[in-house]
Scaffold this motif. Structure first.
Motif, short mmCIF file in Angstrom:
data_model
loop_
_atom_site.label_atom_id
_atom_site.label_comp_id
_atom_site.label_asym_id
_atom_site.label_seq_id
_atom_site.Cartn_x
_atom_site.Cartn_y
_atom_site.Cartn_z
N THR A 1 39.53 45.06 56.62
CA THR A 1 38.12 45.14 57.07
C THR A 1 37.48 43.76 57.07
OG1 THR A 1 37.91 47.39 56.24
CG2 THR A 1 35.87 46.15 56.59
N MET A 2 37.73 42.98 56.02
CA MET A 2 37.15 41.64 55.95
C MET A 2 37.70 40.73 57.04
SD MET A 2 36.90 40.98 51.82
CE MET A 2 35.81 41.96 50.80
N MET A 3 38.99 40.86 57.32
CA MET A 3 39.57 40.06 58.40
C MET A 3 39.01 40.48 59.75
SD MET A 3 43.59 39.82 57.26
CE MET A 3 44.02 38.87 58.72
N LYS A 4 38.90 41.80 59.95
CA LYS A 4 38.43 42.32 61.23
C LYS A 4 37.01 41.89 61.54
CE LYS A 4 37.41 46.76 63.48
NZ LYS A 4 37.46 48.23 63.33
N LYS B 1 47.45 39.61 60.92
CA LYS B 1 47.44 38.21 61.30
C LYS B 1 48.35 37.97 62.50
CE LYS B 1 46.83 34.02 58.54
NZ LYS B 1 47.10 33.40 57.23
N ALA B 2 49.52 38.63 62.48
CA ALA B 2 50.47 38.48 63.58
C ALA B 2 49.90 39.05 64.88
CB ALA B 2 51.78 39.18 63.23
N ILE B 3 49.19 40.18 64.77
CA ILE B 3 48.57 40.78 65.96
C ILE B 3 47.54 39.84 66.56
CG2 ILE B 3 46.99 42.62 66.72
CD1 ILE B 3 48.40 44.44 64.63
N ASN B 4 46.71 39.26 65.72
CA ASN B 4 45.65 38.38 66.19
C ASN B 4 46.17 37.08 66.79
OD1 ASN B 4 43.67 40.21 65.41
ND2 ASN B 4 43.45 39.34 63.38
N ARG B 5 47.44 36.75 66.48
CA ARG B 5 48.05 35.54 67.03
C ARG B 5 48.93 35.82 68.24
NH1 ARG B 5 48.21 30.72 65.02
NH2 ARG B 5 50.11 30.37 66.19
N ALA B 6 49.29 37.08 68.44
CA ALA B 6 50.26 37.44 69.48
C ALA B 6 49.80 36.95 70.85
CB ALA B 6 50.47 38.95 69.50
N ASN B 7 50.68 36.24 71.54
CA ASN B 7 50.33 35.70 72.86
C ASN B 7 51.11 36.38 73.98
OD1 ASN B 7 52.85 34.66 72.40
ND2 ASN B 7 52.16 32.53 72.16
N SER B 8 51.68 37.54 73.71
CA SER B 8 52.38 38.29 74.75
C SER B 8 52.41 39.76 74.38
CB SER B 8 53.80 37.78 74.94
OG SER B 8 54.61 38.12 73.84
N THR B 9 52.50 40.61 75.41
CA THR B 9 52.61 42.05 75.17
C THR B 9 53.93 42.37 74.47
OG1 THR B 9 51.30 42.45 77.17
CG2 THR B 9 52.57 44.30 76.31
N ILE C 1 46.57 52.25 59.30
CA ILE C 1 47.19 52.30 60.62
C ILE C 1 46.13 52.21 61.71
CG2 ILE C 1 48.66 53.65 62.15
CD1 ILE C 1 50.09 52.43 59.73
N PHE C 2 44.97 52.84 61.48
CA PHE C 2 43.89 52.73 62.46
C PHE C 2 43.49 51.28 62.70
CE2 PHE C 2 39.32 51.96 62.91
CZ PHE C 2 39.11 52.47 64.18
N GLU C 3 43.31 50.53 61.62
CA GLU C 3 42.89 49.14 61.75
C GLU C 3 43.94 48.32 62.50
OE1 GLU C 3 40.06 48.15 61.32
OE2 GLU C 3 39.09 49.34 59.77
N LEU C 4 45.21 48.58 62.25
CA LEU C 4 46.27 47.86 62.96
C LEU C 4 46.32 48.27 64.43
CD1 LEU C 4 49.01 48.03 60.18
CD2 LEU C 4 47.70 46.01 60.87
N ASN C 5 46.14 49.57 64.70
CA ASN C 5 46.06 50.03 66.09
C ASN C 5 44.87 49.38 66.80
OD1 ASN C 5 48.27 51.72 65.87
ND2 ASN C 5 47.07 53.55 65.46
N ASP C 6 43.74 49.40 66.11
CA ASP C 6 42.50 48.87 66.68
C ASP C 6 42.66 47.37 66.99
OD1 ASP C 6 39.65 49.40 67.31
OD2 ASP C 6 39.29 47.91 65.76
N ALA C 7 43.29 46.64 66.08
CA ALA C 7 43.51 45.21 66.31
C ALA C 7 44.43 45.00 67.51
CB ALA C 7 44.12 44.58 65.06
N THR C 8 45.42 45.87 67.68
CA THR C 8 46.33 45.78 68.83
C THR C 8 45.57 45.97 70.13
OG1 THR C 8 48.17 46.60 67.50
CG2 THR C 8 48.41 46.73 69.88
N TYR D 1 34.77 59.21 69.36
CA TYR D 1 35.11 57.90 69.92
C TYR D 1 34.90 56.82 68.87
CZ TYR D 1 30.32 56.16 70.31
OH TYR D 1 29.07 55.70 70.02
N ASP D 2 35.57 55.71 69.11
CA ASP D 2 35.36 54.51 68.30
C ASP D 2 35.33 53.33 69.25
OD1 ASP D 2 35.47 53.24 65.43
OD2 ASP D 2 36.85 52.06 66.65
N ILE D 3 34.37 52.45 69.07
CA ILE D 3 34.31 51.27 69.93
C ILE D 3 35.42 50.30 69.52
CG2 ILE D 3 32.49 50.32 68.46
CD1 ILE D 3 31.58 48.66 70.90
N SER D 4 36.28 49.98 70.46
CA SER D 4 37.41 49.09 70.18
C SER D 4 37.14 47.65 70.57
CB SER D 4 38.66 49.59 70.92
OG SER D 4 39.10 50.81 70.38
N TYR D 5 36.23 47.46 71.51
CA TYR D 5 35.95 46.09 71.96
C TYR D 5 34.61 46.09 72.69
CZ TYR D 5 36.93 41.42 73.87
OH TYR D 5 36.89 40.07 74.16
N GLY D 6 33.87 45.01 72.52
CA GLY D 6 32.67 44.84 73.33
C GLY D 6 31.37 45.01 72.57
#
Length: 640
Positions: A257-260, A300-308, A339-346, A468-473
């Motif tokens: 949560t703090m990272m997000k 951290k790896a998700i936030n750095r990922a530069n490819s699908t 798992i939700f937070e990791l999905n959400d970050a993806t 629903y949950d807002i994922s971006y924006g």
């Protein structure tokens, strides 16, 4: 003559602790002796049991994996160093060989900093010393030593490392003696209270509910700099809204949560939302000695990922993490949150990368909404993607042009999510469908039509969009849409009665002789549909009843039932049973999905033992009881 290379290095270092705590002249002196290394991906910087170098390192560009090494096992990544992260420092002070591997994850530029030059600054500057002590006490850059050898800079006791692999799922210690103030409290008074009680934050409350939070960082950046006078009200400096959780917050949830949200404090309330009384607070300092950093490493790896392709690979690791949690019998509420937070970050990372690849800039603000199980924070396995998009109102002559832009963006996003493993929705309920890519006004009109028309199709669509949950924006858009929906539902008993009829469309999954009702034909003949006959009836019931009470900000089925137990004490027992059954069925489906490498929806009953069948039947008893309650309360005889 100024050394231009050293000056550039100093400019870089001053952005990152502990170097940011040094004077510019000190940084320049250090920078003149720094060695610049270039490494290709996969190059070892140092390895386990190697004699320590006479320098430690900071990542200037790229990424470095820190790996735990055990005999006869593949190295396991326990942390990932990004730009500005230091590593390889503790062994120099502890006078021991390296206990981990450090290997580049991608092409990297690394600065080597001589210890003999840096150590005097660490000893003579208390702030630098404190930073390093905190760094050593945390799980980051963990060398997996049994204990530190000797002292670092003070006479503090040696820090023992917790080696429990599930430590991150333990409840986090909560500080209950927090400082609370009202909106019109002066900044000076709030700061005085913080100083007297030696705390790093103050919670702004209204009717004992949190409306804002202020930390010592806010005072430093907004008050000490002269931007605001100390006579101003605390409301002018507070951060709002407040990120809240219930008392069962785990270490892993707090880390993610703090990272997000890029915060260092989390508020604890009675039900985990800003709508109830403040019960305590958790700070970054409270989790700094936590171990079990696997979810944080993945984040951290998700936030750095530069490819699908990389995101797909990380998703595989998330499934391994999920499998480990399930086998360890961790509470499903904790698993779902992580798992939700990791999905959400993806999802966020995918959208961010797609926006970056668009030929034109965003024409206006928008929000990406995750629907269905992800919106309810219940998506553990890879299932269909359900999503929608809302963009801010634009002039009529620009509407179709703006919609075309977001449809193009949505096609890019959904395509990549599909590659990662989230299958396309068979009913095309996705943001790439122009029916679900609308302006705010169009969405408001759409909901008004659905609610007033109230046919079976409209009811089904409404149900999906209530979760629903807002994922971006821009959250402002979804908040305004949510307010509109609750306004048009106010006093609309006819709509709730029809929603109740839909909630009963899947009766108890047991036949007259308490036999499981299975599919009678088609590809899934003789298989039991745990989603349709078990999970959905509880999901629909919880949604209906929480809407009746007009409670916002809770979309998870189990959490809805737990809230209903508080709101209706006379029905507390049945609601608590439904909450338990919801979590049990989701966990059971997840186990089956992991076992059969699918989405776990259809189960071959012949593969189940007697004990599993008994457990399922107990859960189905809750479905029958909650549906009986709905029949009586909403008089569904007239609407079915």
């Amino acid at each position: 003559m100024t050394n231009s290379i050293a000056a550039r290095i100093a400019d870089f270092l001053e952005n990152y602790p502990p170097f940011s705590l040094l004077e510019k002249s000190e940084l320049l002196q250090i920078s003149e002796s720094i060695t610049v290394f270039y490494f290709e991906a996969g190059k070892m910087i140092f390895k386990k049991d190697e004699q320590v170098h006479d320098q430690f390192y900071i990542v200037q560009k790229g990424a470095v994996d820190l790996q735990k090494v055990e005999e006869s096992k593949e190295p396991e990544t326990i942390d990932k160093c990004d730009e500005g992260d230091i590593f390889g420092l503790r062994p120099l002070f502890a006078k021991e060989n390296y206990q981990i591997n450090a290997i580049t994850d991608e092409e990297s530029v690394i600065y080597g900093i001589p210890l003999n030059l840096f150590k005097p600054y660490a000893i003579n500057n208390p702030e630098v010393g404190d930073f390093l002590m905190e760094s050593f006490a945390s799980n980051t850059r963990n060398p997996y030593s049994e204990k530190h050898r000797g002292r670092l800079f003070t006479d503090e006791e040696d820090i023992q490392l917790n080696k429990d692999p599930l430590f991150e799922l333990q409840p986090i210690p909560i500080v209950k003696k927090m400082v609370t103030v009202s909106r019109n409290t002066s900044i000076q008074k709030a700061a005085t209270l913080m100083s007297e009680r030696r705390v790093g934050s103050v919670i702004v409350v209204q009717d004992k509910k949190p409306v804002g939070i202020v930390t010592d960082v806010d005072f430093r950046e907004l008050v000490a700099t002269g931007i605001l006078p100390i006579t101003s009200n605390i409301s002018e400096v507070m951060n709002s809204p407040v990120i809240c959780y219930s008392k069962n917050l785990t270490i892993a949830q707090a880390q993610l949560t703090m990272m997000k949200h890029k915060i260092n404090h989390i508020c604890i309330t009675k039900d985990g939302t800003p709508n109830t009384k403040v019960k305590g607070i958790v700070s970054e300092h409270d989790i700094i000695v936590s171990q079990g950093n696997n979810p944080a490493v993945l984040m951290k790896a998700i936030n750095r990922a530069n490819s699908t392709k990389k995101l797909k690979k990380i998703r595989t690791k998330i499934m391994l993490l999920l499998d480990g949690y399930i086998k360890s019998n961790i509470p499903v509420s904790h698993i779902s949150t992580i798992i939700f937070e990791l999905n959400d970050a993806t999802i966020k990372r995918t959208i961010f990368r797609c926006i970056d690849k668009m030929e034109e800039p965003l024409p206006c603000s928008f929000s990406w909404m995750s629907l269905g199980s992800q919106g309810r924070k219940e998506q553990l396995l890879l299932t269909d993607q359900d999503n929608a998009l809302v963009f801010e109102n634009v002039e009529e002559n620009k509407l179709q042009e703006v919609r075309a832009y977001f449809l193009k963006l949505a096609r890019k996003v959904t395509k990549r999510l599909n590659i990662i493993g989230y299958q396309f929705c068979p009913a095309e309920m996705m943001a790439r469908n122009e029916k679900y890519c609308l302006s705010l006004s169009e969405w408001k009109n759409q909901f008004s039509d659905w609610v007033t028309t109230s046919g079976n199709d409209e009811i089904l669509l409404c149900q999906i969009f209530f979760d629903y949950d807002i994922s971006y924006g821009e959250s402002r858009l979804t908040n305004e849409l949510s307010d509109h929906v609750y306004d048009i539902l106010k006093g609309n008993r006819n709509f709730l009665n029809r929603l109740a009829a839909q909630a009963l469309r899947n009766p108890s999954p047991l036949g007259f002789f308490r036999q499981f009702l299975v599919e009678h034909d088609g590809e899934k003949k003789d298989l039991f549909d745990i989603k349709k006959r078990g999970i959905m009836p509880l999901t629909d019931a919880a949604r209906l009843l929480i809407l009746e009470h007009r409670v916002k900000n809770i979309s998870n089925t189990a959490e809805r039932f737990e809230k209903l137990a508080q709101l209706e004490p006379n029905n507390k027992e049945i609601y608590q049973a439904c909450a338990y059954s919801s979590k049990a069925l989701i966990k059971f489906r997840t186990k089956q999905g992991l076992k059969n490498k699918d989405n776990g929806r259809f189960i071959n009953l012949e593969d189940l033992g007697k004990e599993d069948k008994i457990k399922l039947k107990r859960c189905f008893k809750s479905i029958k009881e909650i549906q009986e309650l709905i029949k009586i309360r909403f008089e569904t005889t007239y609407y079915s």
